[in-house]
Structures are given as C-alpha cells and as structure tokens.
Design a protein around this motif. Sequence first.
Motif, PDB file in Angstrom:
ATOM      1  N   LYS A 252      35.169  49.847  39.272  1.00 40.52           N
ATOM      2  CA  LYS A 252      34.582  48.603  38.767  1.00 40.52           C
ATOM      3  C   LYS A 252      35.114  47.616  39.943  1.00 40.52           C
ATOM      4  N   THR A 253      34.175  46.616  40.216  1.00 41.25           N
ATOM      5  CA  THR A 253      34.412  45.828  41.364  1.00 41.25           C
ATOM      6  C   THR A 253      33.681  44.426  40.712  1.00 41.25           C
ATOM      7  N   LYS A 254      34.654  43.390  40.640  1.00 33.97           N
ATOM      8  CA  LYS A 254      34.151  42.158  40.344  1.00 33.97           C
ATOM      9  C   LYS A 254      33.689  41.290  41.481  1.00 33.97           C
ATOM     10  N   VAL A 255      32.738  40.369  41.430  1.00 36.58           N
ATOM     11  CA  VAL A 255      32.409  39.663  42.668  1.00 36.58           C
ATOM     12  C   VAL A 255      32.585  38.300  42.125  1.00 36.58           C
ATOM     13  N   LEU A 256      33.525  37.566  42.701  1.00 31.48           N
ATOM     14  CA  LEU A 256      33.889  36.155  42.497  1.00 31.48           C
ATOM     15  C   LEU A 256      32.949  35.347  43.564  1.00 31.48           C
ATOM     16  N   PHE A 257      32.395  34.429  42.896  1.00 33.30           N
ATOM     17  CA  PHE A 257      31.613  33.412  43.814  1.00 33.30           C
ATOM     18  C   PHE A 257      32.598  32.285  44.146  1.00 33.30           C
ATOM     19  N   PHE A 258      32.850  32.222  45.389  1.00 28.39           N
ATOM     20  CA  PHE A 258      34.152  31.433  45.711  1.00 28.39           C
ATOM     21  C   PHE A 258      33.877  30.406  46.733  1.00 28.39           C
ATOM     22  N   SER A 259      34.330  29.150  46.456  1.00 36.72           N
ATOM     23  CA  SER A 259      33.999  28.107  47.322  1.00 36.72           C
ATOM     24  C   SER A 259      35.357  27.614  48.323  1.00 36.72           C
ATOM     25  N   GLY A 260      36.564  28.230  48.087  1.00 34.95           N
ATOM     26  CA  GLY A 260      37.879  27.983  48.724  1.00 34.95           C
ATOM     27  C   GLY A 260      38.454  26.829  47.762  1.00 34.95           C
ATOM     28  N   GLY A 261      37.898  26.149  46.735  1.00 35.32           N
ATOM     29  CA  GLY A 261      38.566  25.094  46.339  1.00 35.32           C
ATOM     30  C   GLY A 261      39.598  25.365  44.982  1.00 35.32           C
TER      31      GLY A 261
ATOM     32  N   SER B  92      40.433  51.105  33.347  1.00 39.42           N
ATOM     33  CA  SER B  92      39.681  49.510  33.182  1.00 39.42           C
ATOM     34  C   SER B  92      40.376  48.451  34.125  1.00 39.42           C
ATOM     35  N   LEU B  93      40.871  49.057  35.208  1.00 36.87           N
ATOM     36  CA  LEU B  93      41.195  48.158  36.227  1.00 36.87           C
ATOM     37  C   LEU B  93      40.014  47.893  37.226  1.00 36.87           C
ATOM     38  N   PHE B  94      40.101  46.819  38.063  1.00 39.82           N
ATOM     39  CA  PHE B  94      39.125  46.619  38.650  1.00 39.82           C
ATOM     40  C   PHE B  94      39.357  46.010  40.280  1.00 39.82           C
ATOM     41  N   GLY B  95      38.445  46.360  41.272  1.00 38.34           N
ATOM     42  CA  GLY B  95      38.456  45.445  42.419  1.00 38.34           C
ATOM     43  C   GLY B  95      37.927  44.273  42.615  1.00 38.34           C
ATOM     44  N   LEU B  96      38.227  43.572  43.584  1.00 38.09           N
ATOM     45  CA  LEU B  96      37.542  41.927  43.474  1.00 38.09           C
ATOM     46  C   LEU B  96      37.114  42.059  45.199  1.00 38.09           C
ATOM     47  N   VAL B  97      35.813  41.211  45.068  1.00 35.29           N
ATOM     48  CA  VAL B  97      35.453  40.742  46.141  1.00 35.29           C
ATOM     49  C   VAL B  97      34.899  39.551  46.329  1.00 35.29           C
ATOM     50  N   LEU B  98      35.262  38.596  47.131  1.00 32.36           N
ATOM     51  CA  LEU B  98      34.671  37.137  47.050  1.00 32.36           C
ATOM     52  C   LEU B  98      33.631  36.929  47.749  1.00 32.36           C
ATOM     53  N   LEU B  99      32.589  36.073  47.071  1.00 38.70           N
ATOM     54  CA  LEU B  99      31.313  35.873  47.863  1.00 38.70           C
ATOM     55  C   LEU B  99      31.115  34.470  48.375  1.00 38.70           C
ATOM     56  N   THR B 100      31.037  33.927  49.403  1.00 33.93           N
ATOM     57  CA  THR B 100      31.004  32.449  49.719  1.00 33.93           C
ATOM     58  C   THR B 100      29.616  32.364  50.629  1.00 33.93           C
ATOM     59  N   THR B 101      28.956  31.317  50.072  1.00 34.12           N
ATOM     60  CA  THR B 101      27.692  30.984  50.774  1.00 34.12           C
ATOM     61  C   THR B 101      28.070  29.927  51.890  1.00 34.12           C
ATOM     62  N   PHE B 102      27.257  29.723  53.071  1.00 35.58           N
ATOM     63  CA  PHE B 102      27.607  28.770  53.867  1.00 35.58           C
ATOM     64  C   PHE B 102      26.656  28.420  54.814  1.00 35.58           C
ATOM     65  N   ASP B 103      26.364  27.092  55.333  1.00 31.20           N
ATOM     66  CA  ASP B 103      25.301  26.859  56.109  1.00 31.20           C
ATOM     67  C   ASP B 103      25.424  27.703  57.481  1.00 31.20           C
ATOM     68  N   SER B 104      24.293  28.182  57.878  1.00 29.63           N
ATOM     69  CA  SER B 104      24.295  29.244  58.930  1.00 29.63           C
ATOM     70  C   SER B 104      24.356  28.211  60.344  1.00 29.63           C
TER      71      SER B 104
ATOM     72  N   LYS C 201      42.373  36.306  54.203  1.00 29.42           N
ATOM     73  CA  LYS C 201      43.290  37.185  55.092  1.00 29.42           C
ATOM     74  C   LYS C 201      44.578  36.928  54.353  1.00 29.42           C
ATOM     75  N   HIS C 202      45.030  35.595  54.187  1.00 27.74           N
ATOM     76  CA  HIS C 202      46.547  35.349  53.584  1.00 27.74           C
ATOM     77  C   HIS C 202      46.669  36.161  52.285  1.00 27.74           C
ATOM     78  N   LEU C 203      45.334  36.310  51.554  1.00 26.50           N
ATOM     79  CA  LEU C 203      45.462  36.897  50.230  1.00 26.50           C
ATOM     80  C   LEU C 203      45.195  38.167  49.995  1.00 26.50           C
ATOM     81  N   ASN C 204      44.954  38.706  51.402  1.00 24.35           N
ATOM     82  CA  ASN C 204      44.571  40.236  51.320  1.00 24.35           C
ATOM     83  C   ASN C 204      43.388  40.518  50.325  1.00 24.35           C
ATOM     84  N   ILE C 205      42.451  39.709  50.297  1.00 24.70           N
ATOM     85  CA  ILE C 205      41.146  39.967  49.194  1.00 24.70           C
ATOM     86  C   ILE C 205      39.801  39.986  50.111  1.00 24.70           C
ATOM     87  N   SER C 206      39.207  40.957  49.873  1.00 26.57           N
ATOM     88  CA  SER C 206      37.922  41.120  50.728  1.00 26.57           C
ATOM     89  C   SER C 206      36.909  40.062  50.403  1.00 26.57           C
TER      90      SER C 206
END
Length: 234
Positions: free
Chosen positions: A10-19, A44-56, A76-81
């Motif tokens: 299982k992988t959860k996708v977090l909508f991430f702003s950096g704040g 029951s454990l899960f992976g995590l990917v951060l998703l960030t939208t930005f102006d092209s 990179k510092h947190l070692n999260i995709s």
Amino acid sequence: SLFQHWKHDKTKVLFFSGGKDSFLTIRALVKQYFKDDQTSSNSSLFGLVLLTTFDSSSRMIAHQNVHIENVVRQCKHLNISLLGVPMHRASKEPYVNKIRKALDVIKKDISTNNSSGGDISALVFGDLHLDHIKSWRDEQLGTLGYDLEYPLWKANYNDLMMDLEASSVPCALSAVTVDSSNGISVGDMFNREFSETVTRKGIDGFGEQGEFHSLAQVWEVSRQKALGIPDSSS
C-alpha cells in the motif's frame, strides 16, 4: 525501509506544499506507521509519495511562494519520494484530470518496482479545519476512487505546536497576505510565541485562512529528529 513505496503493498500519496501543516502531516503518518508496525502485521504498513504541484514557468508553488527546489531539498533530506506536477497556466485541462495522470505515474512506478504488486491506498491532505476546502476535495478528488485521509483534521493547535516543537524543525514564513500593519513579515519564524501573538490580533494561529504560509526547514535537523522516528527504529 520507512515509507519506501516499492517495498509495500500500500502506498499513500500526500499532497505536499512544503509548509508546516504538510510537514506535521508527515510526522502524523510516521506515528501511524510505527503504531501499525507494533500492533499489526507488515501487511498494514504503507509506502509514501509526496505530490507537489507548481507553476511550470516560475517553478513556484501556488500561495506558498516557495520554489519547487526547496521541496526537492526537503524530500532528499527526509528520504521520501516526490512527484512534482508542473501546472501550465495556458492549459485548459481540469485540475482533477492532471492529478489523475500524476497518480497514474505513481501507480506505474509502483507496479514496475514492486515485485509483489502494490497500489495507491489513499490520498492524504494536511487540512486543519476549513470545511469548504475539505468538502471540495471530497467531492472532486473523491471521484478518483481512492480513500481520502486527513490526519490533522480538527486537531488541537496546542497539540500541533507541541509536535512541531518536538521536531525542532524551524519554519519560516514564505508568504504573507494580511496587512503589514499586523507586524507579520516574510522571513518571520513560526513558533509558539508568533502563533500566540497573531491570535491576539484576531488572526488564525496557524494561518489556516491563508493569512500566511511557511517553509519547513527540515534540513536544519537530522532526518530521524525531523520525522520523529523512534530511537529503536533508527
């Protein structure tokens, strides 16, 4: 292997702003991960990917006034995709369609690298208490067919502040939308004193109404400290 999405079913996708709210949501997921690790089977454990939208064009994250490279540095510092999703101003493609395509990219990466299969199990958001924003997400992103999770929803501000303090991660204001007469400026540090001061001025203590935004400078402390990883798991 904390959060490595190619090692979990299982992988959860977090909508991430950096704040700060996004960062505190990661910490909430870490707590959930290790709680599951102690009380349940590994299934029951899960992976995590951060998703960030930005102006092209500007490479800036909307509202946050944060460059996408800052989020790359965080991850990179947190070692999260991280999956960055460029948003083109001239495009007429609906937002939800763009997100669907981005999630398809993540799903393809999971299927390519996870020999036992795996899929996205939930979309995660760091909203605190704005009902209209949550309702929009539920109505629009709920159509994508994934569970939606809000780990910080209706959380007590003091509890959130204590968790931020426990991380020792400094958070600097990256954008301010309230009048300068309130004495709030970009570069100010978000902490308990700041939150209490703006609250006395009638401003939401966490800027939940968009009064201010921040950047969590996770690189200033160790990964383990920032994420709240238990000592026994380091």
